[in-house]
Design a protein around this motif. Structure first.
Motif, short mmCIF file in Angstrom:
data_model
loop_
_atom_site.label_atom_id
_atom_site.label_comp_id
_atom_site.label_asym_id
_atom_site.label_seq_id
_atom_site.Cartn_x
_atom_site.Cartn_y
_atom_site.Cartn_z
N MET A 1 0.76 -1.19 -0.15
CA MET A 1 -0.04 -0.02 -0.14
C MET A 1 0.76 1.35 0.09
O MET A 1 0.49 2.11 -0.57
N LEU A 2 1.72 1.01 0.86
CA LEU A 2 2.97 2.34 0.96
C LEU A 2 3.61 2.44 -0.46
O LEU A 2 3.76 3.75 -0.65
N GLU A 3 3.87 1.71 -1.10
CA GLU A 3 4.68 1.64 -2.36
C GLU A 3 3.94 2.52 -3.33
O GLU A 3 4.57 3.11 -4.24
N GLU A 4 2.58 2.46 -3.18
CA GLU A 4 1.77 3.45 -4.30
C GLU A 4 1.91 5.01 -3.81
O GLU A 4 1.66 5.73 -4.63
N LEU A 5 2.27 5.29 -2.73
CA LEU A 5 2.29 6.74 -2.16
C LEU A 5 3.46 7.50 -2.76
O LEU A 5 3.23 8.37 -3.55
N ASP A 6 4.65 7.20 -2.56
CA ASP A 6 5.73 7.52 -2.83
C ASP A 6 7.00 6.84 -2.28
O ASP A 6 6.96 6.15 -1.33
N TYR B 1 6.91 2.00 6.54
CA TYR B 1 6.08 1.33 7.76
C TYR B 1 7.37 1.22 8.71
O TYR B 1 8.31 0.38 8.33
N THR C 1 8.00 7.14 1.68
CA THR C 1 7.04 6.71 2.91
C THR C 1 7.34 5.24 3.30
O THR C 1 7.33 4.29 2.23
#
Length: 172
Positions: A19-24, A29, A27
């Motif tokens: 999920m975080l890979e989709e942000l930038d 965890y 980011t």
């Protein structure tokens, strides 16, 4: 239903990372168990008793240097005191990192040491309330001569700019 049992923590980590890979790309965890390491890296602080320890192989943990004003000093620990157990766990069987990790913890929590006092040989139980321990980024500031000031900066954590500014003002 899957053919094999799956480790829930690994599945959750993979899902959160995806999920975080989709942000930038910046980011990430950081699980709660790694928070202390992050705090140490970002702000030179950790929750603990405030002492440098030493552990000879096959021996108990020895207090090497308690920091001035730390919970260790407030509890009466001195250089050479031998920590036999931390919260009931014998230190002789632990690696130094395991011992250190057991001493660290959330500020305000209590850890109980069984200690052999170096001066008397007496074995006592000493409860210590952990505090936030902070290592300053500016270790020294002083005048070398009438016109030359010297500031020793050893870190680049949050708030170091304010520390430098304060030391420069004091030197002026």
């Amino acid at each position: 239903s899957y053919v094999d049992s799956l480790p829930v923590d690994r599945i959750m980590r993979a899902g959160v990372d995806a999920m975080l890979e989709e942000l930038d790309p910046y980011t990430v965890y950081i699980p709660e168990e790694e928070n202390d390491d992050l705090q140490m890296m970002l702000s030179n602080t950790y929750g603990g008793i405030g002492a440098i320890i030493h552990k000879p192989k096959g021996s108990n943990v020895i207090i090497n240097e308690p920091y001035a004003g730390s919970p260790a000093v407030k509890a009466g620990l001195v250089c050479g005191d031998e920590i036999i157990a931390i919260d009931g766990v014998l230190t002789r069987d632990l690696e130094i990192k395991e011992s250190s990790d057991r001493m660290k913890g959330k500020p305000g929590t209590t850890v109980i040491f069984k200690v052999k006092k170096v001066r008397t040989g007496e074995i006592v139980d000493i409860p210590i309330v952990r505090e936030r321990i902070h290592f300053p980024d500016v270790e020294y500031a002083g005048m070398l001569d009438e016109t030359t000031g010297y500031i020793l900066q050893t870190g680049f954590t949050d708030g170091v700019g304010a520390q430098i500014k304060e030391k420069v003002q004091a030197l002026k």
